[in-house]
Enzyme design. Structure first.
Site, PDB file in Angstrom:
ATOM      1  N   ASP A  58      14.271 -13.903  -4.103  1.00 24.13           N
ATOM      2  CA  ASP A  58      13.670 -13.977  -2.763  1.00 24.13           C
ATOM      3  C   ASP A  58      12.139 -13.901  -2.730  1.00 24.13           C
ATOM      4  O   ASP A  58      11.553 -13.266  -1.837  1.00 24.13           O
ATOM      5  CB  ASP A  58      14.228 -12.867  -1.876  1.00 24.13           C
ATOM      6  CG  ASP A  58      15.749 -12.851  -1.818  1.00 24.13           C
ATOM      7  OD1 ASP A  58      16.366 -13.828  -2.262  1.00 24.13           O
ATOM      8  OD2 ASP A  58      16.316 -11.844  -1.335  1.00 24.13           O
ATOM      9  N   LYS A 121      20.941 -17.479   0.875  1.00 19.86           N
ATOM     10  CA  LYS A 121      21.888 -16.393   1.079  1.00 19.86           C
ATOM     11  C   LYS A 121      21.554 -15.608   2.344  1.00 19.86           C
ATOM     12  O   LYS A 121      20.436 -15.677   2.864  1.00 19.86           O
ATOM     13  CB  LYS A 121      21.905 -15.446  -0.126  1.00 19.86           C
ATOM     14  CG  LYS A 121      20.599 -14.664  -0.365  1.00 19.86           C
ATOM     15  CD  LYS A 121      20.710 -13.828  -1.626  1.00 19.86           C
ATOM     16  CE  LYS A 121      19.438 -13.061  -1.945  1.00 19.86           C
ATOM     17  NZ  LYS A 121      19.157 -11.961  -1.014  1.00 19.86           N
ATOM     18  N   CYS A 155      17.175  -5.883  -1.882  1.00 21.25           N
ATOM     19  CA  CYS A 155      17.857  -6.983  -2.569  1.00 21.25           C
ATOM     20  C   CYS A 155      17.889  -6.813  -4.083  1.00 21.25           C
ATOM     21  O   CYS A 155      18.893  -7.112  -4.727  1.00 21.25           O
ATOM     22  CB  CYS A 155      17.195  -8.312  -2.202  1.00 21.25           C
ATOM     23  SG  CYS A 155      17.346  -8.718  -0.446  1.00 21.25           S
TER      24      CYS A 155
END
Length: 240
Positions: A58, A121, A155
């Protein structure tokens, strides 16, 4: 810290057949394949290109103004992408809700290997059903994951814990991992280390993967290491 259940061969009186004992997951997975030598290597955290994949979590445009030391995260993620490309290490990237948070930062785009897979996602962990399927079907030889990206306490942590639970060995690229708040980053690194993840720097990982000055990849990795790097505060505190 990593464990899995297996049935006991002989059961003393009074014990049920379902009683189990714990064995190290990484060693168990590999010993079942008859490769005790490789099991020993992996259990010590010795990186091997043939069993390694790079995960970039990310590193997106929307976070540019809010992540602690984000330029360093971008720069060292670029370093990892270039190194993975030189060593022919498969790469997996994810983007968290990219229609709202943007795509992977433009500085990284030219360095993403053509063979890399990028998965959008909504889950915080990178271990979505699509990524798990990709690992299972396309990268069955991979047992070790180099993990970098953001945010460390959300994450990245959830990805690391999921990988460890699935029997993968996790190497955290400390100088390419951060959060919006520095304390969250520090706690996350400690939490993941407690769970069984290894801590390393980008350069440390790449030279371990290269392994030898006689390697065909040494020139590329050495050249990469000599590139100017921005000063970074993304290290480890002594109490960790």
């Amino acid at each position: 810290l990593w464990s899995a259940k297996r049935k006991v061969d002989h059961f003393p009186a009074g014990l049920k057949e379902e009683q189990t004992k714990e064995v190290p997951v990484a060693a168990k997975l590999l010993s079942e394949q008859g490769d005790s030598k490789m099991a020993s290597v992996i259990s010590r955290g010795i990186l091997k290109p043939s069993t390694t994949s790079l995960f970039v979590c990310d590193v997106q445009e929307k976070f540019r103004k809010i992540i602690h030391e984000y330029p360093s995260v971008i720069e060292m993620s670029r370093y990892m992408l270039e190194g993975a490309n030189a060593l022919n290490i498969p790469t997996v990237l994810t983007e968290q809700v990219p229609d709202k948070l943007g795509v992977t930062c433009e500085e990284l785009q030219p360095h993403i290997p053509t063979s890399a897979r990028n998965f959008p996602k909504t889950r915080f962990s990178m271990m979505t059903p699509d990524v798990k399927e990709h690992l299972k079907t396309q990268l069955p030889e991979v047992k070790q994951i180099l993990l970098c990206g953001i945010e460390a306490h959300v994450c990245v942590t959830q990805t690391a814990l999921d990988l460890l639970a699935d029997g993968y060995e996790v190497h955290l690229i400390v100088d390419a991992i951060s959060s919006s708040r520095a304390p969250d980053r520090e706690i996350a690194l400690q939490r993941m280390s407690q769970a069984g993840a290894f801590l390393c720097s980008a350069e440390m990982a790449m030279f371990q993967l290269c392994g030898d000055a006689k390697s065909e990849h040494f020139k590329a990795i050495s050249k990469l290491a000599k590139q100017p790097k921005a000063h970074t505060q993304l290290g480890l505190r002594s109490h960790m």
